[in-house]
Design a protein around this motif. Structure first.
Motif, PDB file in Angstrom:
ATOM      1  N   SER A 260     -19.353  46.767  39.251  1.00  0.00           N
ATOM      2  CA  SER A 260     -19.317  46.535  37.807  1.00  0.00           C
ATOM      3  C   SER A 260     -19.156  45.035  37.537  1.00  0.00           C
ATOM      4  CB  SER A 260     -18.162  47.306  37.187  1.00  0.00           C
ATOM      5  OG  SER A 260     -16.926  46.891  37.766  1.00  0.00           O
TER       6      SER A 260
ATOM      7  N   ARG B 207     -17.561  41.599  36.535  1.00  0.00           N
ATOM      8  CA  ARG B 207     -16.163  41.219  36.745  1.00  0.00           C
ATOM      9  C   ARG B 207     -16.026  39.713  36.919  1.00  0.00           C
ATOM     10  NH1 ARG B 207     -14.856  44.673  41.761  1.00  0.00           N
ATOM     11  NH2 ARG B 207     -16.343  46.034  40.700  1.00  0.00           N
TER      12      ARG B 207
ATOM     13  N   TRP C 289     -11.260  41.425  37.662  1.00  0.00           N
ATOM     14  CA  TRP C 289     -10.869  41.847  36.316  1.00  0.00           C
ATOM     15  C   TRP C 289     -12.136  42.088  35.515  1.00  0.00           C
ATOM     16  CZ3 TRP C 289      -7.432  43.589  32.966  1.00  0.00           C
ATOM     17  CH2 TRP C 289      -7.518  43.268  31.603  1.00  0.00           C
ATOM     18  N   ASP C 290     -12.270  43.296  34.933  1.00  0.00           N
ATOM     19  CA  ASP C 290     -13.504  43.622  34.215  1.00  0.00           C
ATOM     20  C   ASP C 290     -13.363  43.510  32.701  1.00  0.00           C
ATOM     21  OD1 ASP C 290     -12.075  45.844  33.426  1.00  0.00           O
ATOM     22  OD2 ASP C 290     -13.388  47.325  34.384  1.00  0.00           O
ATOM     23  N   GLY C 291     -12.258  42.932  32.247  1.00  0.00           N
ATOM     24  CA  GLY C 291     -12.018  42.777  30.824  1.00  0.00           C
ATOM     25  C   GLY C 291     -11.117  43.843  30.253  1.00  0.00           C
ATOM     26  N   LYS C 292     -10.957  44.935  30.997  1.00  0.00           N
ATOM     27  CA  LYS C 292     -10.093  46.028  30.551  1.00  0.00           C
ATOM     28  C   LYS C 292      -9.048  46.404  31.592  1.00  0.00           C
ATOM     29  CE  LYS C 292     -13.614  48.134  27.570  1.00  0.00           C
ATOM     30  NZ  LYS C 292     -14.422  49.369  27.299  1.00  0.00           N
ATOM     31  N   LYS C 293      -9.391  46.247  32.837  1.00  0.00           N
ATOM     32  CA  LYS C 293      -8.454  46.664  33.896  1.00  0.00           C
ATOM     33  C   LYS C 293      -8.625  45.785  35.134  1.00  0.00           C
ATOM     34  CE  LYS C 293     -11.538  50.299  35.702  1.00  0.00           C
ATOM     35  NZ  LYS C 293     -12.639  49.995  34.783  1.00  0.00           N
ATOM     36  N   TRP C 294      -7.542  45.745  35.929  1.00  0.00           N
ATOM     37  CA  TRP C 294      -7.583  45.096  37.223  1.00  0.00           C
ATOM     38  C   TRP C 294      -8.225  46.048  38.228  1.00  0.00           C
ATOM     39  CZ3 TRP C 294      -3.768  44.298  33.687  1.00  0.00           C
ATOM     40  CH2 TRP C 294      -3.432  42.978  33.392  1.00  0.00           C
TER      41      TRP C 294
ATOM     42  N   SER D 235     -16.782  35.288  26.340  1.00  0.00           N
ATOM     43  CA  SER D 235     -15.906  36.452  26.528  1.00  0.00           C
ATOM     44  C   SER D 235     -16.593  37.557  27.319  1.00  0.00           C
ATOM     45  CB  SER D 235     -15.478  36.995  25.161  1.00  0.00           C
ATOM     46  OG  SER D 235     -16.622  37.372  24.393  1.00  0.00           O
ATOM     47  N   LYS D 236     -17.750  37.263  27.868  1.00  0.00           N
ATOM     48  CA  LYS D 236     -18.547  38.271  28.564  1.00  0.00           C
ATOM     49  C   LYS D 236     -18.364  38.183  30.074  1.00  0.00           C
ATOM     50  CE  LYS D 236     -23.339  39.801  29.228  1.00  0.00           C
ATOM     51  NZ  LYS D 236     -24.760  39.495  28.943  1.00  0.00           N
ATOM     52  N   ARG D 237     -18.042  39.330  30.692  1.00  0.00           N
ATOM     53  CA  ARG D 237     -17.997  39.398  32.153  1.00  0.00           C
ATOM     54  C   ARG D 237     -19.398  39.690  32.664  1.00  0.00           C
ATOM     55  NH1 ARG D 237     -13.441  39.799  29.013  1.00  0.00           N
ATOM     56  NH2 ARG D 237     -11.882  38.587  30.139  1.00  0.00           N
TER      57      ARG D 237
ATOM     58  N   ARG E 163     -17.698  34.813  34.449  1.00  0.00           N
ATOM     59  CA  ARG E 163     -17.515  34.951  32.997  1.00  0.00           C
ATOM     60  C   ARG E 163     -18.223  33.822  32.273  1.00  0.00           C
ATOM     61  NH1 ARG E 163     -11.573  34.404  30.116  1.00  0.00           N
ATOM     62  NH2 ARG E 163     -12.281  34.265  27.966  1.00  0.00           N
TER      63      ARG E 163
END
Length: 501
Positions: A124, A126, A145-150, A97-99, A94
């Motif tokens: 993706s 992460r 963690w991709d910013g939206k889901k585990w 705020s960018k993965r 990271r």
């Protein structure tokens, strides 16, 4: 094993700057390479190298080129790094705020970065994923963690062909997670802990088979429930392979029913590969402060701890964990063991700061006997247990004053402390707040000292009275961060017995 804080005699050169969320990998047996991390509200992209043979830290000048013309990876933290031969492979992480989902290799022979164009089933972007080397050619990566889901996916990278393959796994599987550890042990990948969907922190252990092509096994997960003293649920910890065991250190969890509070750890727990069980590693000397998102590398029989974060501070300290016969451990033999808390306000067992030589000789006999009975380590130069006196315990005063409120004048410290003790005597374990644990543990330790020292000193023969049947399991603890949540009921029960007596 002994913890020893590194000093100027251990290294030369430019030490790495404080950070957390970085990576540290062993490149062969010659060096440790640290990359990236986070400190002072900024993400880092620097490299620090420890030359093991020459005991030298240095910052290499790295060349290279990426797809955007940059010489190396962008600043980042919470990425994965794996070393194979002389190369260190970096994926994800990271920045801001960018993965990230880019893939880099650093050739540590010529200190050259290369951004790699890979093929196949590309993972993706992460952060907080976990990865490990499979032999000397492949890398396995799990979760994140991709910013939206585990995530719970498993990818295998061939570092020669640069092809990614998502592993198809049937049957039961561990819940999605990030901030966990992943370690190859022979033919299996072991993952432990992490933070999962909805935010719970986990303490489960899983093994994945089917990673070795030659074995021709169907990929599948198995949850392992091993005997022994298993680690408490946590994430941001490290698991380091050394000989016939895995060493788990640090990380952070939550306070159970007080789930909004983080508890940072500094315990060492080993997974013994021979007996296949968890064991608490006994260590001596002062411990590193509790932390998470640090690094721990194995250098021969030694372990090197660096950096990390405890919820407030970012660390830049270096610590050795070494066998007792190591030369680093031997340099501490002449120094008295420090079992002080972080507070500077301490008193001796007798409650007074100092005694005359004659008084000291008279008092040492019962104190030494008490120490032997309670299993306290004894310093030949200073036979004492250092504890914060109740009148100098600031946290105890603040807590007791808040509890007393308007019912007692806060200047009446004794009355406030007694009110707090009455409160603890009436409390159930589920009602104890996290901020109460430190003062409660120290008051528990004081009560043990007061009770038995009084009995010993009053006896002219200095014979120690028999200890009660129950063990005082928590007398030796340096601070409340070493408590597990399932220790609290027993601590409170022992405290109530001491109060009532």
């Amino acid at each position: 094993m002994h913890w020893v804080k590194a000093d100027s005699s251990d290294f030369s050169g430019n030490l790495p700057l404080p950070r957390s969320g970085h990576t540290a990998v062993n490149v062969g047996k010659s060096k440790v390479v640290i990359f990236g991390g986070f400190a002072d509200r900024r993400f880092l992209d620097d490299i620090s190298v420890y030359d093991i043979e020459n005991k030298l830290w240095f910052t290499p000048y790295c060349t290279g080129s990426g797809s955007d013309g940059q010489a190396g990876p962008s600043p980042r933290a919470f990425h994965v790094a794996v070393a194979i031969d002389c190369n260190m492979f970096i994926f994800g992480g990271r920045t801001g705020s960018k993965r990230l989902g880019d893939f880099w290799m650093l050739d540590t022979d010529i200190w050259q970065w290369s951004e790699l164009t890979s093929y196949g089933d590309l993972p993706s972007p992460r952060e907080f994923a976990a990865a490990s080397a499979i032999g000397n050619r492949k890398i396995v990566m799990h979760g994140g963690w991709d910013g939206k889901k585990w995530l719970s996916d498993v990818y295998i990278l061939d570092t020669i062909s640069l092809e990614w393959m998502e592993l198809s796994i049937s049957g039961s599987a561990p819940p999605p997670r990030c901030g966990h550890s992943a370690t190859m042990v022979e033919k299996r990948l072991l993952i432990f802990g992490g933070r999962g969907g909805g935010g719970p922190i986990m303490g489960d252990l899983w093994a994945l088979k089917g990673l070795i092509e030659e074995e021709n096994e169907t990929p599948g997960w198995t949850q392992l429930k091993l005997p022994g003293q298993a680690p408490s649920p946590r994430c941001g910890h490290t698991v380091t392979s050394g000989g016939h065991y895995l060493l788990l250190f640090g990380g952070h969890g939550t306070g159970g029913w007080l789930s909004r509070y983080d508890i940072y750890h500094n315990d060492c727990i080993i997974l013994d590969r021979v007996s296949v069980q968890w064991k608490l590693l006994t260590t001596s000397n002062a411990l590193p402060l509790p932390r998470a998102y640090h690094s721990m590398t194995c250098i021969g029989a030694r372990y090197l701890l660096f950096g990390g974060f405890d919820g407030k501070s970012t660390f830049g300290d270096l610590w050795w964990l070494v066998p007792e016969d190591d030369s680093i451990a031997k340099r501490l033999v002449s120094a008295p063991p420090d079992i002080l808390s972080e507070s500077k306000s301490v008193t001796t067992l007798s409650g007074s700061p100092e005694s005359s030589p004659k008084e000291s000789q008279t008092e040492q006999a019962p104190i030494l006997e008490l120490q032997k009975r309670l299993g306290i380590s004894i310093s030949s130069s200073k036979a004492q247990v250092n504890l914060v006196d109740e009148m100098e315990d600031k946290e105890l005063h603040e807590l007791s004053s808040r509890l007393a409120g308007e019912t007692l004048p806060t200047r009446d410290q004794f009355a406030c402390i007694q009110a707090l003790r009455d409160h603890w005597r009436r409390s159930s374990e589920s009602s104890i707040q996290l901020q109460e644990l430190g003062p409660l543990l120290r008051d528990y330790q004081r009560l043990i000292i007061h009770k038995y020292l009084k009995n010993i000193v009053s006896n002219s023969q200095f014979t120690t009275p028999n200890l009660p049947g129950e063990d005082y399991c928590f007398f030796h603890l340096k601070n409340a961060s070493l408590l597990r949540m399932d220790d609290i009921p027993k601590l409170l029960n022992e405290y109530k017995q001491l109060i009532s007596s």
